[in-house]
Design an enzyme around this catalytic site. Structure first.
Site, mmCIF file in Angstrom:
data_model
loop_
_atom_site.group_PDB
_atom_site.id
_atom_site.type_symbol
_atom_site.label_atom_id
_atom_site.label_comp_id
_atom_site.label_asym_id
_atom_site.label_seq_id
_atom_site.Cartn_x
_atom_site.Cartn_y
_atom_site.Cartn_z
ATOM 1 N N HIS A 181 -3.753 -1.046 2.294
ATOM 2 C CA HIS A 181 -4.307 0.265 2.637
ATOM 3 C C HIS A 181 -5.435 0.637 1.673
ATOM 4 O O HIS A 181 -6.474 1.156 2.084
ATOM 5 C CB HIS A 181 -3.187 1.306 2.600
ATOM 6 C CG HIS A 181 -3.634 2.694 2.883
ATOM 7 N ND1 HIS A 181 -3.059 3.794 2.300
ATOM 8 C CD2 HIS A 181 -4.618 3.182 3.682
ATOM 9 C CE1 HIS A 181 -3.662 4.893 2.736
ATOM 10 N NE2 HIS A 181 -4.608 4.549 3.571
ATOM 11 N N GLU A 211 -8.612 -1.188 2.490
ATOM 12 C CA GLU A 211 -9.276 -0.583 3.656
ATOM 13 C C GLU A 211 -10.179 0.573 3.224
ATOM 14 O O GLU A 211 -11.251 0.784 3.774
ATOM 15 C CB GLU A 211 -8.203 -0.123 4.649
ATOM 16 C CG GLU A 211 -8.698 0.712 5.802
ATOM 17 C CD GLU A 211 -7.993 2.047 5.870
ATOM 18 O OE1 GLU A 211 -8.665 3.085 5.674
ATOM 19 O OE2 GLU A 211 -6.771 2.053 6.107
ATOM 20 N N HIS A 212 -9.744 1.329 2.210
ATOM 21 C CA HIS A 212 -10.595 2.388 1.644
ATOM 22 C C HIS A 212 -11.786 1.790 0.895
ATOM 23 O O HIS A 212 -12.921 2.242 1.043
ATOM 24 C CB HIS A 212 -9.788 3.226 0.640
ATOM 25 C CG HIS A 212 -8.969 4.306 1.244
ATOM 26 N ND1 HIS A 212 -9.161 5.630 0.954
ATOM 27 C CD2 HIS A 212 -7.936 4.262 2.120
ATOM 28 C CE1 HIS A 212 -8.275 6.365 1.624
ATOM 29 N NE2 HIS A 212 -7.519 5.554 2.325
ATOM 30 N N GLU A 255 -3.779 11.269 0.214
ATOM 31 C CA GLU A 255 -3.356 10.966 1.592
ATOM 32 C C GLU A 255 -1.834 10.817 1.657
ATOM 33 O O GLU A 255 -1.181 11.318 2.585
ATOM 34 C CB GLU A 255 -4.047 9.686 2.046
ATOM 35 C CG GLU A 255 -3.801 9.324 3.487
ATOM 36 C CD GLU A 255 -4.526 8.050 3.900
ATOM 37 O OE1 GLU A 255 -4.371 7.662 5.074
ATOM 38 O OE2 GLU A 255 -5.228 7.444 3.064
#
Length: 1009
Positions: A188, A191-192, A269
């Site tokens: 994750h 992906e950022h 997040e």
């Protein structure tokens, strides 16, 4: 969650001659335009010839071509050149009414094994819709990115004169299952990070800035076994955007400084996700997997797992990120979809030039298919009581089956969920509602990575319970088991399977266009799952009836293999276990012996439960109706009586045999008191429940209806195929009989009057209701007043200019929070703008965030003062292009026109007028407009909802597990907080009603001129 994560098939091989080589040449070294002998002549003569193997809807005018680059990247090219005069348009079977009633499920929308990143905060609340009569889930503000086809002259009304956004999506066959054990959340986090600058385009926020400048947007999401990236932009800038975007997969920078800052965005997040019951259930569910199975991993990642623990353990996150990218971001298990109004040959040339440089490491794709039966454990087959965040009772019964992806042509779980989730006579829900035990029931598999992957497939039945249902939850489970046993004894029913097949085929055949960015996102995932011929159909159609496959899945749904989860605030105090990452309070127990013995026996069937009868609402006549009135671009009033008026428009653009009908039944009683609002909501809920059984067959056959409790009246929406639309008269007659209609003695305004804020800075600061929830939200609102259409477009333009620098300043640089966005606000005709930041009290004080927003606005003022004329003109053009974008589907046009009717504004050519207004604006207008809102006379309201954390003076913050609401019977009360020394210059509001009652109220206003 929109992602599908079935186990993957490899990219299908191409016929000879379709392998595209490096540098725009094919495998034989010829220029890419020169096709193989098989199709060369025809392709050269027709540069937009599609791939006949890709099966598409007969109503789909787009052309498709599948290619495989020399580096192994599989690509689907979509040419959207064909205009709507030559063929009807296409897409999503969900259309416009995908929203569910509030009690349709106890699940939250932000459910999360798939972690969807909101890179530019283009969420639904970015544009305020306070004046839409309460029908907000169905009405689009004129700022939406897919808008009515309009132009200045009569001849430009021809279809095809405007264009959609161009869009691209890329799926990498790696996700959170591949996280290393010592760095949870790394997939994750990567992906950022890949978006934060590349070797060719090193500016950290350069791509987002480029997209915003040209009316585009981007996003990304990480699922269990896949990661998806997508963007859209104006067609004119698509090739350059592709080149900038591709560099993230060719040579991303991922500099150390950016890593430290972006960890905070990932952590924010995670904090925002924690109060979601759906996310909490998934984390708890994953913790029940066998040791060593990737479902036990913590997919989200946070500052603890990605920053603090790695430092303590001497792990270099920077190096590990780069290693992960090199190992897993390989072209040979990526799939790419591009869509634009270009020829297929042009798209093929661009893609070959740009994407052939993505490296292929030759290593095998990650595989987890050997980790079977992860939930075949004693811990799984128990009852779990859980304390939810929301005040809800629900029972979830879940089975873990072997992966079902290979059966996509049969869709056994779709067949079973169709029956289990049925709401007509003989259904589980019909029986439970008559007992007053249940409000709603959902059954099936959501096709997210959490529910379906290469190691298992979930089948879950979730029942939203009443208070009585909660007391009888074992009886509720028994009814479900009785129904499943009846299905098992009867075996699969071919008539029902063929009904489902026919309904899905009708929808696919006459499907409508969807937003290109959503379409390419869906297809790039489909390419990981299905063979080439099924790219467009594999997730929608039923192809083969195989009763043995259905029976095999059905027979596994027995009580002994089930997991039961009972959510209720009444469980508080009884749950002494805590899930590690989301802190969910739960207890684990064996199922009561009476029920476990009964369920292990050959228990009796329930004679009230049976299969649904044959569905008489399935359409078979799809002929278009002949024109019955003069052609008109906008709705025309065809009836006007004391009781109301009727507006009509004959569709001459999309040419599909469907109709949309909407009513707004206005009542002055609703807004007379808070009690009346609650009574009206309750009335509409009861009416909806009463209608559920008689109308369900029509609803599933795409003759859909919905009742909405609007702010000023009852909204009734009906849509469906023309053939069966007369059947809707029965439904409407039923409603008419239940309600008594009278003409209004006096006109009833369908707006609110808005208070006129004083020329000062107001602060309304309240404590969050969820004790222990660290999340804070700060919104700073500037009221403008009753304004003209020209000033509305000026405000839109201002906010559009603000979006990217706001994101860069407050999120990327200041790392204040994950959600950061400006909003253009139209509150019952009163204009304004706001800036919102979602942060955490464990990191920042809300007043500090407020000050940072002020710092941003000061920075932005200087930025627009020095804006070049070219940059100003580019942004104006981008907004005009967005307003000129053609509608994707009929529902989108209906939404916009209905918004004019329901608000009684009737300005159907609003977009054309806004475009004209935009053309008259100058840079000086923009600067003056912003400065006028920032002077000494500015009307500013800061609203802070303050979470729990050390930066808000909470010395003893409840543990993460205590992010629960107050007890079930308590009515929450707002706790108003005084300002600190940071905001002593503000006027503090301690009682909203008392304060606003002393203010002037602005006259009713509509933005019409």
């Amino acid at each position: 969650m929109p992602g599908r994560n079935k186990a993957s098939c490899s990219c299908p091989d191409l016929p000879s001659g379709q392998q595209v080589g490096e540098g725009g040449r094919d495998a034989k070294g010829r220029p890419f335009q020169e096709e193989s002998e098989e199709e060369g002549g025809d392709r050269r003569a027709k540069p937009n010839v599609g791939d006949p193997d890709v099966v598409k809807s007969p109503s789909d005018p787009k052309q498709y071509r599948y290619i495989k680059l020399q580096n192994g990247l599989c690509v689907l090219l979509i040419s959207d050149l064909n205009n709507m005069d030559t063929a009807p348009s296409v897409v999503s079977s969900e259309g416009e009414d995908s929203d569910e009633s509030e009690d349709a499920s106890d699940e939250d929308d932000d459910s999360g094994a798939e972690i969807e990143d909101d890179k530019e905060a283009d969420d639904d609340d970015d544009y305020d819709e306070d004046d839409d009569g309460g029908d907000d889930e169905d009405l689009h503000d004129p700022d939406d990115s897919e808008l009515e086809e309009l132009a200045e002259k009569e001849e430009t009304r021809k279809r095809g004169c405007t264009e959609k956004q161009s869009a691209a999506a890329l799926c990498v066959a790696v996700g959170s299952f591949s996280d290393p054990e010592d760095l949870p959340g790394l997939a994750h986090f990567l992906e950022h990070m890949v978006f934060m600058g590349s070797l060719k385009y090193p500016d950290e926020n350069g791509f987002d800035a480029f997209l915003k400048k040209h009316g585009g947007s981007d996003n990304a999401s990480t699922d269990c076994e896949r990661t998806v990236f997508q963007f859209d932009v104006q067609r004119k800038y698509f090739k350059e955007a592709l080149d900038r975007w591709a560099q993230f997969f060719i040579h991303p920078l991922m500099i150390r400084d950016a890593i430290d800052r972006e960890v905070e965005a990932v952590d924010s997040e995670y904090q925002l996700a924690r109060p979601s019951d759906a996310n909490r259930k998934e984390m708890l569910f994953g913790s029940l997997a066998r040791p060593g199975h990737p479902m036990k991993k913590f997919f989200w990642g946070n500052a603890e797992t990605l920053k603090h623990e790695p430092k303590m353990n001497n792990i270099d996150t920077y190096t590990r990120l780069r290693d992960f990218w090199q190992r897993y971001y390989s072209a040979h298990y990526m799939t790419l979809v591009v869509q634009s109004k270009e020829t297929l040959d042009t798209l093929e040339k661009w893609v070959t030039e740009i994407f052939s440089a993505i490296p292929n490491n030759g290593l095998p794709r990650p595989s987890f298919g050997h980790l079977t039966q992860p939930f075949d454990t004693p811990e799984f087959h128990k009852l779990y009581r859980v304390v939810p965040v929301r005040k809800v009772h629900s029972l979830s019964i879940t089975w873990a089956l072997p992966p079902q992806d290979q059966h996509y042509r049969v869709k056994p779980l779709h067949y079973i969920s169709w029956l289990v989730g049925h709401e007509g006579k003989g259904s589980v829900l019909s029986f439970l509602r008559k007992k007053f035990w249940a409000l709603a029931l959902y059954g099936g598999n959501g096709e997210t990575g959490f529910e379906q992957n290469s190691t298992y497939s979930i089948f879950s039945i979730s029942v939203t319970l009443t208070d009585e249902g909660y007391k009888h939850f074992c009886e509720v489970a028994h009814v479900v088991f009785q129904y499943l046993k009846m299905l098992q004894k009867r075996g699969p029913d071919k008539r029902i399977w063929e009904e489902i097949q026919k309904i899905e085929a009708n929808e696919f055949h006459y499907q409508e266009q969807t937003d290109p960015v959503d379409y390419v996102e869906s297809l790039c995932e489909n390419m990981q799952l299905f063979q080439k011929e099924d790219f467009l159909t594999g997730d929608q159609l039923l192809f083969e009836y195989k009763p043995d496959v259905i029976a095999d899945a059905l027979n596994q749904l027995c009580p002994q293999r089930a997991n039961l989860v009972l959510l209720s605030a009444a469980n508080e105090g009884k749950c002494h276990l805590k899930e590690r990452w989301f802190g969910t309070q739960y207890s684990e127990e064996d199922i009561d012996k009476y029920w476990s013995d009964l369920w292990a026996s050959d228990f009796q069937l329930n004679e009230d439960l049976h299969l649904p009868e044959e569905n008489k609402y399935i359409a078979t006549d799809f002929a278009l109706k002949a024109p019955d009135c003069p052609e008109s671009e906008y709705p025309v009033k065809i009836l006007s009586t004391q009781q109301g008026c009727l507006w009509y428009r004959k569709d001459d653009k999309f040419k599909i045999p469907k109709a949309y009908i909407r009513f707004h039944l206005i009542s002055p009683l609703i807004q007379q008191s808070a009690e009346n609002v609650v009574l009206f909501d309750t009335f509409v809920n009861i009416l909806t429940h009463n209608l559920a059984e008689p109308a369900y067959e029509a609803d599933v056959a795409q003759l859909e209806y919905k009742l909405v409790a609007g702010e000023h009246g009852l909204v009734i929406r009906v849509k469906g195929f023309n053939h069966k639309l007369p059947e809707s008269k029965d439904f409407l007659n039923y409603v008419v009989q239940k309600l008594q209609f009278f003409p209004l003695p006096h006109p009833c305004p369908v707006q609110f009057r808005v208070v006129d804020l004083p020329s000062t800075h107001l602060l309304c600061k309240v404590k969050a209701l969820n004790k222990g929830d660290a999340n804070s939200e700060v919104t700073v609102y500037y009221q403008s007043g009753a304004r003209s259409l020209r000033e509305y477009t000026l405000m839109e333009l201002l906010v559009m200019h603000m979006e990217e620098p706001c994101f860069d300043f407050l999120r990327t640089k200041q790392t204040l929070g994950y959600h950061v966005y400006p909003t253009c606000r139209n509150t019952s005709g009163i204009l304004g703008f706001s800036v919102t930041v979602a942060t955490q009290a464990t990191k920042y004080n809300s007043e500090l965030v407020d000050k940072k927003i002020e710092d941003f606005l000061s920075f932005f003022e200087e930025k627009i003062k020095h804006l070049t004329e070219e940059a100003f003109s580019t942004q104006v053009t981008a907004l005009i292009k967005l307003k000129e974008c053609e509608d994707s589907h009929l529902g989108e046009e209906v939404d916009r026109n209905w918004n004019e009717v329901v608000t009684q504004q009737y300005l159907f050519d609003r977009l054309a007028r806004e475009i004209e207004a935009l053309k008259s604006l100058t840079k000086a207008d923009l600067v003056d407009w912003f400065q006028a809102h920032r002077g000494s006379e500015s009307k500013v309201l800061s609203v802070h909802v303050v979470g729990f954390g050390k930066h808000e003076g909470d010395s003893e913050v409840p543990a993460v597990s205590d992010v629960q609401n107050s007890s079930c019977g308590e009515i929450p009360q707002l706790t108003f907080l005084p300002p600190s020394s940071l905001m002593t210059n503000t006027t503090s509001i301690k009682d909203i009603k008392a304060y606003t009652s002393a203010l002037n109220v602005l006259p009713y206003h509509k933005i019409l001129k």
